[in-house]
Design an enzyme around this catalytic site. Structure first.
Site, PDB file in Angstrom:
ATOM      1  N   HIS A 122       0.814  -1.220   0.000  1.00  0.00           N
ATOM      2  CA  HIS A 122       0.000   0.000   0.000  1.00  0.00           C
ATOM      3  C   HIS A 122       0.847   1.270   0.000  1.00  0.00           C
ATOM      4  CE1 HIS A 122      -3.621  -2.490   1.710  1.00  0.00           C
ATOM      5  NE2 HIS A 122      -3.333  -2.774   0.457  1.00  0.00           N
ATOM      6  N   CYS A 151       2.333  22.629  -8.021  1.00  0.00           N
ATOM      7  CA  CYS A 151       3.168  23.182  -9.084  1.00  0.00           C
ATOM      8  C   CYS A 151       2.791  24.660  -9.225  1.00  0.00           C
ATOM      9  CB  CYS A 151       2.920  22.435 -10.398  1.00  0.00           C
ATOM     10  SG  CYS A 151       3.741  23.223 -11.812  1.00  0.00           S
ATOM     11  N   SER A 193      -7.124  -7.393   9.741  1.00  0.00           N
ATOM     12  CA  SER A 193      -8.509  -7.846   9.848  1.00  0.00           C
ATOM     13  C   SER A 193      -8.880  -8.743   8.662  1.00  0.00           C
ATOM     14  CB  SER A 193      -9.445  -6.641   9.937  1.00  0.00           C
ATOM     15  OG  SER A 193      -9.192  -5.742   8.878  1.00  0.00           O
ATOM     16  N   ASN A 214      -3.250 -12.648  16.125  1.00  0.00           N
ATOM     17  CA  ASN A 214      -4.175 -11.521  16.263  1.00  0.00           C
ATOM     18  C   ASN A 214      -4.955 -11.710  17.572  1.00  0.00           C
ATOM     19  OD1 ASN A 214      -6.413  -9.629  15.796  1.00  0.00           O
ATOM     20  ND2 ASN A 214      -5.759  -9.654  13.656  1.00  0.00           N
TER      21      ASN A 214
HETATM   22  N1  APR Z   1      -1.089  -7.484  17.512  1.00  0.00           N
HETATM   23  C1  APR Z   1      -1.685  -8.129  16.486  1.00  0.00           C
HETATM   24  N2  APR Z   1      -2.872  -7.737  15.950  1.00  0.00           N
HETATM   25  C2  APR Z   1      -3.478  -6.659  16.469  1.00  0.00           C
HETATM   26  C3  APR Z   1      -2.927  -5.935  17.546  1.00  0.00           C
HETATM   27  C4  APR Z   1      -1.674  -6.378  18.072  1.00  0.00           C
HETATM   28  N3  APR Z   1      -1.081  -5.748  19.086  1.00  0.00           N
HETATM   29  N4  APR Z   1      -3.767  -4.896  17.842  1.00  0.00           N
HETATM   30  C5  APR Z   1      -4.789  -4.969  16.967  1.00  0.00           C
HETATM   31  N5  APR Z   1      -4.634  -6.031  16.147  1.00  0.00           N
HETATM   32  C6  APR Z   1      -5.482  -6.461  15.033  1.00  0.00           C
HETATM   33  C7  APR Z   1      -6.944  -6.140  15.163  1.00  0.00           C
HETATM   34  O1  APR Z   1      -7.604  -7.163  15.927  1.00  0.00           O
HETATM   35  C8  APR Z   1      -7.380  -6.160  13.700  1.00  0.00           C
HETATM   36  O2  APR Z   1      -7.721  -7.474  13.275  1.00  0.00           O
HETATM   37  O3  APR Z   1      -5.063  -5.740  13.901  1.00  0.00           O
HETATM   38  C9  APR Z   1      -6.123  -5.713  12.944  1.00  0.00           C
HETATM   39  C10 APR Z   1      -6.197  -4.321  12.354  1.00  0.00           C
HETATM   40  O4  APR Z   1      -7.149  -4.319  11.340  1.00  0.00           O
HETATM   41  P1  APR Z   1      -7.359  -3.066  10.386  1.00  0.00           P
HETATM   42  O5  APR Z   1      -7.380  -1.803  11.185  1.00  0.00           O
HETATM   43  O6  APR Z   1      -8.525  -3.383   9.526  1.00  0.00           O
HETATM   44  O7  APR Z   1      -6.011  -2.999   9.531  1.00  0.00           O
HETATM   45  P2  APR Z   1      -5.587  -3.776   8.220  1.00  0.00           P
HETATM   46  O8  APR Z   1      -6.101  -5.165   8.205  1.00  0.00           O
HETATM   47  O9  APR Z   1      -4.126  -3.565   8.076  1.00  0.00           O
HETATM   48  O10 APR Z   1      -6.319  -2.932   7.113  1.00  0.00           O
HETATM   49  C11 APR Z   1      -6.002  -3.241   5.773  1.00  0.00           C
HETATM   50  O11 APR Z   1      -7.174  -1.370   4.954  1.00  0.00           O
HETATM   51  O12 APR Z   1      -7.783   0.719   5.245  1.00  0.00           O
HETATM   52  C12 APR Z   1      -6.977  -0.068   4.509  1.00  0.00           C
HETATM   53  O13 APR Z   1      -5.003   0.432   3.370  1.00  0.00           O
HETATM   54  C13 APR Z   1      -5.528   0.281   4.656  1.00  0.00           C
HETATM   55  O14 APR Z   1      -3.660  -1.223   4.813  1.00  0.00           O
HETATM   56  C14 APR Z   1      -4.960  -0.948   5.321  1.00  0.00           C
HETATM   57  C15 APR Z   1      -5.947  -2.020   4.929  1.00  0.00           C
END
Ligand code: APR
Length: 242
Positions: A122, A151, A193, A214
């Site tokens: 990303h 620009c 997620s 997770n």
């Molecule tokens: N260790 C492991 N997992 C964790 C922790 C931790 N300390 N804290 C939170 N989580 C988990 C949450 O339970 C959740 O499942 O991290 C996940 C975060 O999920 P999202 O916020 O949806 O992030 P992500 O999956 O990276 O989103 C994917 O979506 O919005 C777009 O481009 C953006 O790259 C991002 C993509």
């Protein structure tokens, strides 16, 4: 104390010739970076991130979206890689070529921890690029400072070099990630997620084992051989120790 299932995953790590670590926002949570789907604060609280992280939103409100990214950049500058990022980079130093990091994160923390050749699907929040294809005038002079910089001649705007909703992923990095996923014996899916494709699809495309790290259930749990309920900084140092 290490849980039985974690003992199995650690054994899979030791056996695997090729490992992919697919990370999401939770990988950096213990560094103090809010996950993407965490509550928004301040001026931006009325918007969901999905409503700000699009080209359409940037064109409609360039100043506001630029400021939102500026705040995230400042916050990321102040944090450091956590024990999870460091354990991954240390494993890669001990076992060159055996583990590929594929990340959805734009924070650069895997790279700062010392991981080589990170496939940042990303993009990287520290970088900018032109919104519209640059004309000779854009390239002939430094962008005029502003929020966003532009620009001075044609008004083309600088934008964060991240992949917004509806945009294509960098083709070469995605192809490399798909190849690594197809060839690996083990994929560690950490802190995502699992709702955003094509990144989440990598966990469904591998022939290797899949282990999830997770603290919460994810959309990929059904594709996993093991689901470890714990955090990146707590579990990765255990899973990746020799
Ligand atoms: N260790 C492991 N997992 C964790 C922790 C931790 N300390 N804290 C939170 N989580 C988990 C949450 O339970 C959740 O499942 O991290 C996940 C975060 O999920 P999202 O916020 O949806 O992030 P992500 O999956 O990276 O989103 C994917 O979506 O919005 C777009 O481009 C953006 O790259 C991002 C993509």
């Amino acid at each position: 104390m290490i849980h039985d299932l974690a003992v199995s995953v650690r054994a899979w790590v030791r056996e695997a010739r090729r490992i992919v670590l697919l990370s999401g926002a939770g990988m950096s949570a213990e560094s103090g970076v809010p996950t993407f789907r965490d509550a928004q604060t301040g001026l931006w609280a009325q918007f969901r991130p999905e409503e700000l992280a699009t080209e359409q939103a940037f064109r409609a409100r360039p100043g506001m979206v630029w400021d939102w990214y500026a705040l995230r950049r400042e916050m990321i500058d102040r944090v450091a890689p956590n024990a999870g990022h460091l354990a991954v980079a240390a494993f890669q130093r001990r076992h060159p070529g055996r583990l590929t990091v594929v990340t959805q994160n734009v924070d650069g923390l895997h790279q700062r921890a010392g991981s080589p050749d990170v496939l940042a699907l990303h993009g990287n929040i520290a970088d900018d690029r032109w919104l519209d294809a640059p004309r000779p005038c854009c390239l002939a002079q430094a962008p005029q400072p502003g929020q966003p910089p532009r620009c001075a001649t044609c008004g083309n705007l600088r934008r964060p070099a991240v992949v917004w909703f509806g945009e294509l992923l960098p083709a070469a990095d995605l192809a490399a990630a798909e190849e690594a996923a197809a060839r690996c014996d083990l994929m560690l899916v950490v802190g995502t997620s699992g709702v955003v494709y094509p990144a989440a699809g990598l966990a469904r495309a591998t022939r290797g084992r899949v282990a999830i790290v997770n603290p919460e259930p994810t959309e990929l749990d059904d594709a996993a051989d093991a689901v470890l309920a714990g955090t990146a900084a707590a579990l990765l140092p255990q899973l990746l120790e020799d």
